[in-house]
Design a protein around this motif. Structure first.
Motif, PDB file in Angstrom:
ATOM      1  N   PRO A 120       0.526  -1.061  -0.026  1.00  0.00           N
ATOM      2  CA  PRO A 120       0.135  -0.056  -0.309  1.00  0.00           C
ATOM      3  C   PRO A 120       1.107   1.133  -0.194  1.00  0.00           C
ATOM      4  CG  PRO A 120      -0.475  -1.563   1.081  1.00  0.00           C
ATOM      5  CD  PRO A 120       0.347  -2.471   1.314  1.00  0.00           C
ATOM      6  N   HIS A 121       0.132   2.305  -0.975  1.00  0.00           N
ATOM      7  CA  HIS A 121       1.121   3.554  -0.795  1.00  0.00           C
ATOM      8  C   HIS A 121       0.414   4.718   0.183  1.00  0.00           C
ATOM      9  CE1 HIS A 121       3.298   1.731  -3.805  1.00  0.00           C
ATOM     10  NE2 HIS A 121       1.960   2.406  -5.249  1.00  0.00           N
ATOM     11  N   ALA A 122       0.794   5.354   0.687  1.00  0.00           N
ATOM     12  CA  ALA A 122       0.248   6.631   0.948  1.00  0.00           C
ATOM     13  C   ALA A 122      -1.331   7.239   1.162  1.00  0.00           C
ATOM     14  CB  ALA A 122       0.630   7.909   1.288  1.00  0.00           C
ATOM     15  N   GLY A 123      -1.584   7.043   2.700  1.00  0.00           N
ATOM     16  CA  GLY A 123      -3.049   7.142   2.603  1.00  0.00           C
ATOM     17  C   GLY A 123      -4.454   7.509   1.600  1.00  0.00           C
ATOM     18  N   GLY A 124      -5.068   7.067   0.828  1.00  0.00           N
ATOM     19  CA  GLY A 124      -5.474   8.367  -0.244  1.00  0.00           C
ATOM     20  C   GLY A 124      -5.366   8.763  -1.136  1.00  0.00           C
ATOM     21  N   THR A 125      -3.635   7.380  -1.521  1.00  0.00           N
ATOM     22  CA  THR A 125      -3.915   7.516  -2.812  1.00  0.00           C
ATOM     23  C   THR A 125      -4.879   6.210  -3.993  1.00  0.00           C
ATOM     24  OG1 THR A 125      -0.925   7.468  -2.715  1.00  0.00           O
ATOM     25  CG2 THR A 125      -1.965   5.963  -4.697  1.00  0.00           C
ATOM     26  N   VAL A 126      -4.760   6.599  -5.365  1.00  0.00           N
ATOM     27  CA  VAL A 126      -5.816   6.540  -5.855  1.00  0.00           C
ATOM     28  C   VAL A 126      -4.284   6.327  -7.551  1.00  0.00           C
ATOM     29  CG1 VAL A 126      -7.703   6.178  -7.340  1.00  0.00           C
ATOM     30  CG2 VAL A 126      -7.587   7.331  -5.059  1.00  0.00           C
ATOM     31  N   GLU A 127      -4.723   5.212  -7.777  1.00  0.00           N
ATOM     32  CA  GLU A 127      -4.311   4.707  -9.541  1.00  0.00           C
ATOM     33  C   GLU A 127      -5.087   4.194 -10.472  1.00  0.00           C
ATOM     34  OE1 GLU A 127      -0.024   3.416  -7.240  1.00  0.00           O
ATOM     35  OE2 GLU A 127      -0.705   1.480  -9.093  1.00  0.00           O
ATOM     36  N   HIS A 128      -4.582   4.529 -11.766  1.00  0.00           N
ATOM     37  CA  HIS A 128      -5.040   4.935 -12.559  1.00  0.00           C
ATOM     38  C   HIS A 128      -4.516   4.657 -13.516  1.00  0.00           C
ATOM     39  CE1 HIS A 128      -8.280   7.881 -11.622  1.00  0.00           C
ATOM     40  NE2 HIS A 128      -6.935   9.123 -10.843  1.00  0.00           N
ATOM     41  N   VAL A 129      -5.063   3.454 -14.422  1.00  0.00           N
ATOM     42  CA  VAL A 129      -4.435   2.595 -15.071  1.00  0.00           C
ATOM     43  C   VAL A 129      -5.051   2.110 -16.981  1.00  0.00           C
ATOM     44  CG1 VAL A 129      -2.982   0.417 -16.028  1.00  0.00           C
ATOM     45  CG2 VAL A 129      -3.352   0.780 -13.722  1.00  0.00           C
ATOM     46  N   VAL A 130      -4.236   2.545 -17.821  1.00  0.00           N
ATOM     47  CA  VAL A 130      -4.326   1.755 -19.456  1.00  0.00           C
ATOM     48  C   VAL A 130      -3.538   1.616 -19.963  1.00  0.00           C
ATOM     49  CG1 VAL A 130      -5.383   3.415 -21.833  1.00  0.00           C
ATOM     50  CG2 VAL A 130      -5.441   4.239 -19.478  1.00  0.00           C
ATOM     51  N   VAL A 131      -4.374   0.547 -20.366  1.00  0.00           N
ATOM     52  CA  VAL A 131      -3.492  -0.706 -21.193  1.00  0.00           C
ATOM     53  C   VAL A 131      -3.183  -0.486 -22.506  1.00  0.00           C
ATOM     54  CG1 VAL A 131      -3.084  -3.120 -21.846  1.00  0.00           C
ATOM     55  CG2 VAL A 131      -4.033  -2.520 -19.542  1.00  0.00           C
ATOM     56  N   VAL A 132      -2.408   0.227 -22.823  1.00  0.00           N
ATOM     57  CA  VAL A 132      -1.578   0.427 -24.661  1.00  0.00           C
ATOM     58  C   VAL A 132      -1.797  -1.050 -25.532  1.00  0.00           C
ATOM     59  CG1 VAL A 132      -0.443   2.001 -25.881  1.00  0.00           C
ATOM     60  CG2 VAL A 132      -0.043   2.416 -23.447  1.00  0.00           C
ATOM     61  N   THR A 133      -1.138  -1.646 -24.992  1.00  0.00           N
ATOM     62  CA  THR A 133      -0.315  -2.964 -25.569  1.00  0.00           C
ATOM     63  C   THR A 133      -0.913  -3.652 -24.324  1.00  0.00           C
ATOM     64  OG1 THR A 133       1.901  -2.927 -25.571  1.00  0.00           O
ATOM     65  CG2 THR A 133       0.809  -1.416 -27.707  1.00  0.00           C
ATOM     66  N   GLY A 134      -1.093  -5.141 -25.345  1.00  0.00           N
ATOM     67  CA  GLY A 134      -0.723  -6.293 -25.173  1.00  0.00           C
ATOM     68  C   GLY A 134      -1.962  -6.406 -23.619  1.00  0.00           C
ATOM     69  N   ARG A 135      -2.305  -7.616 -23.216  1.00  0.00           N
ATOM     70  CA  ARG A 135      -3.299  -7.526 -21.855  1.00  0.00           C
ATOM     71  C   ARG A 135      -2.296  -7.941 -20.775  1.00  0.00           C
ATOM     72  NH1 ARG A 135      -5.715 -12.360 -21.066  1.00  0.00           N
ATOM     73  NH2 ARG A 135      -4.570 -13.382 -21.829  1.00  0.00           N
ATOM     74  N   ALA A 136      -2.748  -7.533 -19.362  1.00  0.00           N
ATOM     75  CA  ALA A 136      -2.981  -6.964 -18.116  1.00  0.00           C
ATOM     76  C   ALA A 136      -3.920  -7.483 -17.098  1.00  0.00           C
ATOM     77  CB  ALA A 136      -1.872  -5.690 -17.497  1.00  0.00           C
ATOM     78  N   ARG A 137      -3.270  -8.343 -15.685  1.00  0.00           N
ATOM     79  CA  ARG A 137      -4.241  -8.086 -14.871  1.00  0.00           C
ATOM     80  C   ARG A 137      -3.420  -6.809 -13.584  1.00  0.00           C
ATOM     81  NH1 ARG A 137      -4.939 -12.367 -11.112  1.00  0.00           N
ATOM     82  NH2 ARG A 137      -3.053 -13.049 -11.049  1.00  0.00           N
ATOM     83  N   VAL A 138      -5.091  -5.622 -13.314  1.00  0.00           N
ATOM     84  CA  VAL A 138      -4.399  -4.992 -12.953  1.00  0.00           C
ATOM     85  C   VAL A 138      -5.077  -4.690 -11.954  1.00  0.00           C
ATOM     86  CG1 VAL A 138      -4.300  -2.680 -12.755  1.00  0.00           C
ATOM     87  CG2 VAL A 138      -3.501  -3.958 -14.579  1.00  0.00           C
ATOM     88  N   GLY A 139      -4.617  -4.262 -10.736  1.00  0.00           N
ATOM     89  CA  GLY A 139      -5.417  -3.570  -9.544  1.00  0.00           C
ATOM     90  C   GLY A 139      -5.233  -4.678  -8.040  1.00  0.00           C
ATOM     91  N   ARG A 140      -6.726  -4.201  -6.628  1.00  0.00           N
ATOM     92  CA  ARG A 140      -6.369  -4.917  -6.172  1.00  0.00           C
ATOM     93  C   ARG A 140      -5.688  -5.842  -5.710  1.00  0.00           C
ATOM     94  NH1 ARG A 140     -11.587  -4.346  -4.173  1.00  0.00           N
ATOM     95  NH2 ARG A 140     -12.209  -3.974  -5.636  1.00  0.00           N
ATOM     96  N   THR A 141      -4.714  -6.913  -5.132  1.00  0.00           N
ATOM     97  CA  THR A 141      -4.143  -7.644  -5.214  1.00  0.00           C
ATOM     98  C   THR A 141      -5.809  -8.732  -5.185  1.00  0.00           C
ATOM     99  OG1 THR A 141      -3.748  -8.156  -2.906  1.00  0.00           O
ATOM    100  CG2 THR A 141      -2.415  -7.882  -4.347  1.00  0.00           C
ATOM    101  N   GLU A 142      -6.964  -8.881  -4.192  1.00  0.00           N
ATOM    102  CA  GLU A 142      -7.523  -9.423  -3.690  1.00  0.00           C
ATOM    103  C   GLU A 142      -8.855  -9.777  -4.953  1.00  0.00           C
ATOM    104  OE1 GLU A 142      -9.631  -6.160  -2.654  1.00  0.00           O
ATOM    105  OE2 GLU A 142      -7.607  -7.054  -1.343  1.00  0.00           O
ATOM    106  N   ASP A 143      -8.749  -8.896  -5.641  1.00  0.00           N
ATOM    107  CA  ASP A 143      -9.799  -8.298  -6.607  1.00  0.00           C
ATOM    108  C   ASP A 143      -9.291  -7.877  -8.120  1.00  0.00           C
ATOM    109  OD1 ASP A 143     -12.203  -8.750  -7.857  1.00  0.00           O
ATOM    110  OD2 ASP A 143     -13.283  -7.461  -7.028  1.00  0.00           O
ATOM    111  N   PRO A 144      -8.137  -8.472  -8.525  1.00  0.00           N
ATOM    112  CA  PRO A 144      -7.801  -8.178 -10.092  1.00  0.00           C
ATOM    113  C   PRO A 144      -8.328  -7.879 -11.544  1.00  0.00           C
ATOM    114  CG  PRO A 144      -6.235  -9.611  -9.524  1.00  0.00           C
ATOM    115  CD  PRO A 144      -7.102  -9.820  -8.851  1.00  0.00           C
ATOM    116  N   VAL A 145      -8.527  -6.783 -12.115  1.00  0.00           N
ATOM    117  CA  VAL A 145      -9.705  -6.741 -13.679  1.00  0.00           C
ATOM    118  C   VAL A 145      -8.570  -7.561 -14.519  1.00  0.00           C
ATOM    119  CG1 VAL A 145     -11.033  -5.750 -14.304  1.00  0.00           C
ATOM    120  CG2 VAL A 145     -10.849  -5.245 -11.783  1.00  0.00           C
ATOM    121  N   GLU A 146      -8.865  -7.721 -15.987  1.00  0.00           N
ATOM    122  CA  GLU A 146      -8.264  -8.525 -16.724  1.00  0.00           C
ATOM    123  C   GLU A 146      -8.008  -6.967 -17.515  1.00  0.00           C
ATOM    124  OE1 GLU A 146      -7.550 -11.283 -20.371  1.00  0.00           O
ATOM    125  OE2 GLU A 146      -8.031 -12.435 -18.536  1.00  0.00           O
ATOM    126  N   LEU A 147      -7.404  -6.372 -18.008  1.00  0.00           N
ATOM    127  CA  LEU A 147      -7.744  -5.142 -19.155  1.00  0.00           C
ATOM    128  C   LEU A 147      -6.909  -5.291 -20.024  1.00  0.00           C
ATOM    129  CD1 LEU A 147      -6.291  -2.675 -16.748  1.00  0.00           C
ATOM    130  CD2 LEU A 147      -8.790  -3.280 -17.274  1.00  0.00           C
TER     131      LEU A 147
END
Length: 179
Positions: A120-147
């Protein structure tokens, strides 16, 4: 880059009035390794730099990137990459937080390998991800999302989270924002 990181860690630690021992404890890094880093002899991975930034309460980029000029051009494949220790994952700071703003912009280049798990980063941190190429699993470790290419995800960065490339040549743009 190591000497720049070391100097930045030392400057932020001193400004915070924090001892070397206290920063090492808060970041869960060896005091001897931190001492070497501050003297410009260390070669920290992205995990160590994130841990130090979080313990110091500063954005990641404040430790690896100098103040940027008014106009910056970073072409594809350029920029100094900070590599993960346990994954084929590299982050290039494209734009760090100017004074009064708490957000950083990164290009992520990753290959299929074990997931890059972030503490975890500092409290209140929000991350935004846009996949440009390929595919990735991203997000909270307990519930990542395939993008896939073009997909966007916003998730809390102040909980354990991950980025895992599922295809060779996966790249993404990540914005880390402290609110």
């Amino acid at each position: 880059m190591a000497s720049r990181i070391g100097a930045a860690v030392h400057a932020h630690r001193t400004a915070a009035g924090m001892s070397l021992s206290e920063l090492a404890r808060r970041a869960d890094v060896a005091k001897s390794g931190l001492s070497q880093l501050e003297s410009g002899r260390g070669n920290p991975g992205v995990e160590t730099v994130w841990a130090l930034a979080t313990a110091l309460g500063v954005p990641f980029s404040a430790l690896i990137d100098p103040t940027e000029p008014e106009e910056t051009l970073v072409r594809a494949g350029e920029g100094e990459a900070t590599r993960a220790d346990a994954a084929t994952y590299a982050a290039v700071v494209l734009s760090h937080s100017p004074a009064g703003v708490r957000r950083d912009l990164y290009r992520i280049d990753a290959e299929p390998s074990p997931a890059r798990v972030s503490d975890p980063h500092a409290g209140g941190t929000v991350e935004h991800v846009v996949v440009v190429t390929g595919r990735a699993r991203v997000g909270r470790t307990e519930d990542p999302v395939e993008l896939g290419a073009g997909d966007y995800l916003r998730y809390p960065g102040d909980v354990p989270h991950l980025f895992e490339a599922l295809e060779p040549g996966t790249s993404a743009v990540l914005v880390s924002q402290q609110v």
